[in-house]
Design a protein around this motif. Structure first.
Motif, mmCIF file in Angstrom:
data_model
loop_
_atom_site.group_PDB
_atom_site.id
_atom_site.type_symbol
_atom_site.label_atom_id
_atom_site.label_comp_id
_atom_site.label_asym_id
_atom_site.label_seq_id
_atom_site.Cartn_x
_atom_site.Cartn_y
_atom_site.Cartn_z
ATOM 1 N N PRO A 11 -3.242 -33.978 10.198
ATOM 2 C CA PRO A 11 -3.508 -33.305 11.506
ATOM 3 C C PRO A 11 -4.169 -34.479 12.516
ATOM 4 N N SER A 12 -5.026 -35.497 11.895
ATOM 5 C CA SER A 12 -5.306 -36.568 12.868
ATOM 6 C C SER A 12 -4.355 -37.331 13.446
ATOM 7 N N GLU A 13 -3.216 -37.367 12.663
ATOM 8 C CA GLU A 13 -2.274 -38.374 12.806
ATOM 9 C C GLU A 13 -1.430 -37.563 14.206
ATOM 10 N N ILE A 14 -1.048 -36.122 13.924
ATOM 11 C CA ILE A 14 -0.375 -35.407 14.981
ATOM 12 C C ILE A 14 -1.395 -35.453 16.193
ATOM 13 N N ILE A 15 -2.487 -35.343 16.211
ATOM 14 C CA ILE A 15 -3.224 -35.592 17.497
ATOM 15 C C ILE A 15 -3.184 -36.765 18.033
ATOM 16 N N ALA A 16 -3.276 -37.556 17.179
ATOM 17 C CA ALA A 16 -3.056 -38.996 17.927
ATOM 18 C C ALA A 16 -1.704 -39.245 18.484
ATOM 19 N N PHE A 17 -0.695 -38.983 17.749
ATOM 20 C CA PHE A 17 0.611 -38.836 18.403
ATOM 21 C C PHE A 17 0.777 -38.161 19.685
ATOM 22 N N VAL A 18 0.395 -36.867 19.599
ATOM 23 C CA VAL A 18 0.515 -36.159 20.794
ATOM 24 C C VAL A 18 -0.550 -36.748 22.157
ATOM 25 N N GLU A 19 -1.541 -37.264 22.000
ATOM 26 C CA GLU A 19 -2.394 -37.914 22.741
ATOM 27 C C GLU A 19 -1.832 -39.093 23.439
ATOM 28 N N CYS A 125 -2.279 -28.349 10.801
ATOM 29 C CA CYS A 125 -1.189 -29.261 11.583
ATOM 30 C C CYS A 125 -0.634 -28.235 12.475
ATOM 31 N N TRP A 126 -0.518 -27.141 12.329
ATOM 32 C CA TRP A 126 0.115 -26.088 13.200
ATOM 33 C C TRP A 126 -0.778 -25.862 14.581
ATOM 34 N N ALA A 127 -2.105 -26.024 14.305
ATOM 35 C CA ALA A 127 -3.222 -25.819 15.304
ATOM 36 C C ALA A 127 -2.822 -26.650 16.492
ATOM 37 N N VAL A 128 -2.418 -27.852 16.098
ATOM 38 C CA VAL A 128 -2.302 -29.261 16.913
ATOM 39 C C VAL A 128 -1.059 -28.796 17.861
ATOM 40 N N PHE A 129 0.227 -28.423 17.553
ATOM 41 C CA PHE A 129 1.451 -28.286 18.169
ATOM 42 C C PHE A 129 2.095 -26.989 18.324
ATOM 43 N N GLY A 130 1.564 -26.111 17.651
ATOM 44 C CA GLY A 130 2.255 -24.743 17.678
ATOM 45 C C GLY A 130 2.693 -23.997 18.762
#
Length: 132
Positions: A11-19, A125-130
């Motif tokens: 999840p932290s990687e997905i957050i960083a990617f989106v940011e 993970c879903w909470a970040v980009f769902g």
């Protein structure tokens, strides 16, 4: 809590990617199949996380490009995926298995900025980009 499937980003990687790229620039590729006869598990996740393109106004940045297990391919042109190879893309399915296959397929086609977000079965993970 289920174990994260191989290749699914934390999840932290997905957050960083989106940011880094800006959430408005992310394209989400939903590799699930609306033909539940082919992928029975997709019917279950669709109940609480609609497959991209099946509900008006829901998940506006997501494209449904099913990963075909038989042909090991995806019909990118039919789905209208951009040909900009550096487009930031998050792939997913229900839990990440086909999400990884979709990521690998996109990389093989020259896309360079792709991560596997897992899917709605991986709630962190879903909470970040769902919603994208």
């Amino acid at each position: 809590l289920m174990a994260r499937k191989p290749g699914v980003s934390e999840p932290s990687e997905i957050i960083a990617f989106v940011e880094k790229v800006g959430s408005e620039n992310v394209v989400v590729v939903d590799a699930r199949n609306t033909n539940f006869a082919l992928e029975a598990g997709d019917e279950a996740t669709n109940e609480y996380a609609p497959i991209a393109g099946t509900q008006e106004g829901v998940r506006p940045q997501a494209l449904n490009i099913p990963y075909d297990r038989t042909n090991k391919s995806m019909d990118l042109a039919a789905a209208g995926l951009t040909e900009e190879l550096d487009t930031p893309i998050i792939t997913h399915c229900g839990g990440g298995g086909r999400g990884q296959k979709a990521k690998d397929f996109l990389l093989s086609k020259g896309y360079t900025n792709v991560i596997n977000g897992g899917g709605p079965e991986d709630k962190e993970c879903w909470a970040v980009f769902g919603e994208l």
